[in-house]
Design a protein around this motif. Structure first.
Motif, mmCIF file in Angstrom:
data_model
loop_
_atom_site.group_PDB
_atom_site.id
_atom_site.type_symbol
_atom_site.label_atom_id
_atom_site.label_comp_id
_atom_site.label_asym_id
_atom_site.label_seq_id
_atom_site.Cartn_x
_atom_site.Cartn_y
_atom_site.Cartn_z
ATOM 1 N N PHE A 248 0.806 -1.206 -0.281
ATOM 2 C CA PHE A 248 -0.175 0.002 0.000
ATOM 3 C C PHE A 248 0.873 1.097 -0.046
ATOM 4 O O PHE A 248 1.281 1.846 0.882
ATOM 5 N N PRO A 249 1.477 1.471 -1.094
ATOM 6 C CA PRO A 249 2.419 2.575 -1.202
ATOM 7 C C PRO A 249 1.706 3.987 -0.692
ATOM 8 O O PRO A 249 2.484 4.758 -0.011
ATOM 9 N N ASP A 250 0.386 4.329 -0.938
ATOM 10 C CA ASP A 250 0.024 5.459 -0.505
ATOM 11 C C ASP A 250 -0.083 5.452 1.102
ATOM 12 O O ASP A 250 0.205 6.612 1.537
ATOM 13 N N ILE A 251 -0.389 4.325 1.522
ATOM 14 C CA ILE A 251 -0.153 4.270 3.107
ATOM 15 C C ILE A 251 1.272 4.568 3.668
ATOM 16 O O ILE A 251 1.359 5.456 4.626
ATOM 17 N N ALA A 252 1.976 3.819 2.992
ATOM 18 C CA ALA A 252 3.540 4.144 3.568
ATOM 19 C C ALA A 252 4.021 5.419 3.220
ATOM 20 O O ALA A 252 4.688 6.137 4.012
ATOM 21 N N ASN A 253 3.490 6.022 2.303
ATOM 22 C CA ASN A 253 4.078 7.524 1.931
ATOM 23 C C ASN A 253 3.277 8.376 3.038
ATOM 24 O O ASN A 253 4.168 9.234 3.326
ATOM 25 N N ALA A 254 2.338 8.237 3.186
ATOM 26 C CA ALA A 254 1.652 8.880 4.345
ATOM 27 C C ALA A 254 2.130 8.951 5.723
ATOM 28 O O ALA A 254 2.217 9.813 6.406
ATOM 29 N N MET A 255 2.370 7.604 5.770
ATOM 30 C CA MET A 255 3.304 7.502 7.266
ATOM 31 C C MET A 255 4.268 8.058 7.384
ATOM 32 O O MET A 255 4.627 8.478 8.408
ATOM 33 N N ARG A 256 5.256 8.129 6.188
ATOM 34 C CA ARG A 256 6.407 8.698 6.271
ATOM 35 C C ARG A 256 6.238 10.231 6.449
ATOM 36 O O ARG A 256 6.942 10.974 7.190
ATOM 37 N N GLY A 257 5.334 10.776 5.803
ATOM 38 C CA GLY A 257 4.886 12.284 5.692
ATOM 39 C C GLY A 257 4.226 12.789 7.284
ATOM 40 O O GLY A 257 4.883 13.762 7.624
ATOM 41 N N VAL A 258 3.538 11.731 7.890
ATOM 42 C CA VAL A 258 3.127 12.229 9.281
ATOM 43 C C VAL A 258 4.241 11.923 10.279
ATOM 44 O O VAL A 258 4.167 12.966 10.994
ATOM 45 N N ALA A 259 5.213 11.249 10.118
ATOM 46 C CA ALA A 259 6.335 10.849 10.959
ATOM 47 C C ALA A 259 7.176 12.005 10.887
ATOM 48 O O ALA A 259 7.741 12.543 12.079
ATOM 49 N N GLU B 248 -5.228 16.994 14.103
ATOM 50 C CA GLU B 248 -6.308 17.074 13.400
ATOM 51 C C GLU B 248 -6.185 16.715 11.765
ATOM 52 O O GLU B 248 -6.838 15.759 11.701
ATOM 53 N N VAL B 249 -5.169 17.159 11.178
ATOM 54 C CA VAL B 249 -4.777 16.999 9.867
ATOM 55 C C VAL B 249 -4.420 15.347 9.934
ATOM 56 O O VAL B 249 -5.007 14.647 9.008
ATOM 57 N N HIS B 250 -3.596 14.761 10.871
ATOM 58 C CA HIS B 250 -3.414 13.367 10.933
ATOM 59 C C HIS B 250 -4.545 12.590 11.021
ATOM 60 O O HIS B 250 -4.766 11.695 10.438
ATOM 61 N N ILE B 251 -5.436 12.940 11.743
ATOM 62 C CA ILE B 251 -6.795 12.005 12.054
ATOM 63 C C ILE B 251 -7.572 12.050 10.684
ATOM 64 O O ILE B 251 -7.866 11.232 10.272
ATOM 65 N N LYS B 252 -7.456 13.262 10.070
ATOM 66 C CA LYS B 252 -8.440 13.409 8.621
ATOM 67 C C LYS B 252 -7.573 12.455 7.557
ATOM 68 O O LYS B 252 -8.058 11.739 6.891
ATOM 69 N N ILE B 253 -6.175 12.505 7.495
ATOM 70 C CA ILE B 253 -5.581 11.520 6.868
ATOM 71 C C ILE B 253 -5.696 10.040 7.086
ATOM 72 O O ILE B 253 -6.030 9.331 6.119
ATOM 73 N N PHE B 254 -5.693 9.825 8.277
ATOM 74 C CA PHE B 254 -5.876 8.318 8.685
ATOM 75 C C PHE B 254 -7.348 7.888 8.345
ATOM 76 O O PHE B 254 -7.516 6.661 7.990
ATOM 77 N N LYS B 255 -8.202 8.818 8.488
ATOM 78 C CA LYS B 255 -9.769 8.305 7.930
ATOM 79 C C LYS B 255 -9.972 8.487 6.549
ATOM 80 O O LYS B 255 -10.486 7.388 6.100
ATOM 81 N N GLU B 256 -9.209 9.276 5.679
ATOM 82 C CA GLU B 256 -9.234 8.885 4.188
ATOM 83 C C GLU B 256 -8.654 7.660 3.820
ATOM 84 O O GLU B 256 -8.956 7.095 2.944
ATOM 85 N N LEU B 257 -7.544 7.234 4.661
ATOM 86 C CA LEU B 257 -6.659 6.226 4.098
ATOM 87 C C LEU B 257 -7.728 4.922 4.351
ATOM 88 O O LEU B 257 -7.643 3.818 3.743
ATOM 89 N N LEU B 258 -8.360 4.946 5.529
ATOM 90 C CA LEU B 258 -9.284 3.820 5.809
ATOM 91 C C LEU B 258 -10.242 3.658 4.644
ATOM 92 O O LEU B 258 -11.054 2.451 4.580
ATOM 93 N N THR B 259 -10.559 4.641 4.035
ATOM 94 C CA THR B 259 -11.699 4.495 2.840
ATOM 95 C C THR B 259 -11.078 3.372 2.033
ATOM 96 O O THR B 259 -11.971 3.137 0.945
#
Length: 160
Positions: A54-65, A147-158
Motif C-alpha cells: 500500500f504505497p499511499d499508506i506507506a508514503n502517508a506514514m512517512r509524511g506524518v512521521a 487534527e490533519v493526521h486524523i483526517k489523513i488516517f480516516k481518508e486512508l481507511l476508505t
C-alpha cells in the motif's frame, strides 16, 4: 490517492520563555512519554516499512512521521528554554515497547486515529496547566497538525 499535506498551513509560534522547570515537566509526556511524539514517530516509521503493498499508506506514514519529528523538536526546544532537560521519557525512559507493532493497515489506522485523539486531549489538558502563553500557543498549533493526521488516517481507511 496521493496525500501531500501533512500539517496545517499556519506557522508555529516563537517560544519566548524564561526558566520554569515545573512548567517544562508538563511537556515531558507529550515529548517522550508512552503516547508522546517520539512514540508517534517510531510507530509511523515502522508502519511505513511494513506496508509495501500500500504505497499511499506507506508514503502517508512517512509524511506524518516527519511532521511528528518537527513537533518533537519544537517540544524539546521548549522544554530546554523552560529550564528542563528533554530526555526521551516522561516518568520512565522511552523504549521500543511503546511502538504500535500492528501489521494490519486497517487496524493500525484505527489505532492511529485513537492515538492522535488521545494526544489532542493530552495537549488540551497540558494547556490548562501551563502559564506561558507562547508555549500554550505552540501546543494549540500542534493540535491543528494532529487534527490533519486524523483526517489523513480516516481518508486512508476508505481504501478498505
Amino acid at each position: 490517492m496521493e496525500i501531500t499535506k501533512f500539517a496545517s498551513d499556519l506557522p508555529y509560534p516563537e517560544i519566548e520563555v524564561c526558566g520554569n522547570v515545573a512548567q517544562s515537566k508538563l511537556l515531558m509526556p507529550s515529548y517522550g512519554g508512552t503516547g508522546g511524539e517520539l512514540t508517534a514517530i517510531t510507530t509511523y516509521c515502522f508502519q511505513s516499512y511494513v506496508t509495501p503493498k500500500f504505497p499511499d499508506i506507506a508514503n502517508a506514514m512517512r509524511g506524518v512521521a516527519k511532521c511528528e519529528m518537527l513537533h518533537h523538536r519544537l517540544l524539546g526546544e521548549a522544554i530546554y528554554k523552560l529550564g528542563g532537560y528533554p530526555i526521551m521519557g516522561a516518568r520512565s525512559y522511552w523504549n521500543g515497547s511503546f511502538v504500535n507493532y500492528t501489521l494490519d493497515p486497517r487496524k493500525y489506522l484505527q489505532q492511529n486515529i485513537a492515538a492522535e485523539e488521545s494526544a489532542i486531549v493530552n495537549y488540551e489538558r497540558t494547556i490548562l496547566n501551563l502559564q506561558d502563553e507562547s508555549v500554550k500557543m505552540l501546543l494549540e498549533r500542534i493540535i491543528l497538525d494532529e487534527e490533519v493526521h486524523i483526517k489523513i488516517f480516516k481518508e486512508l481507511l476508505t481504501m478498505f
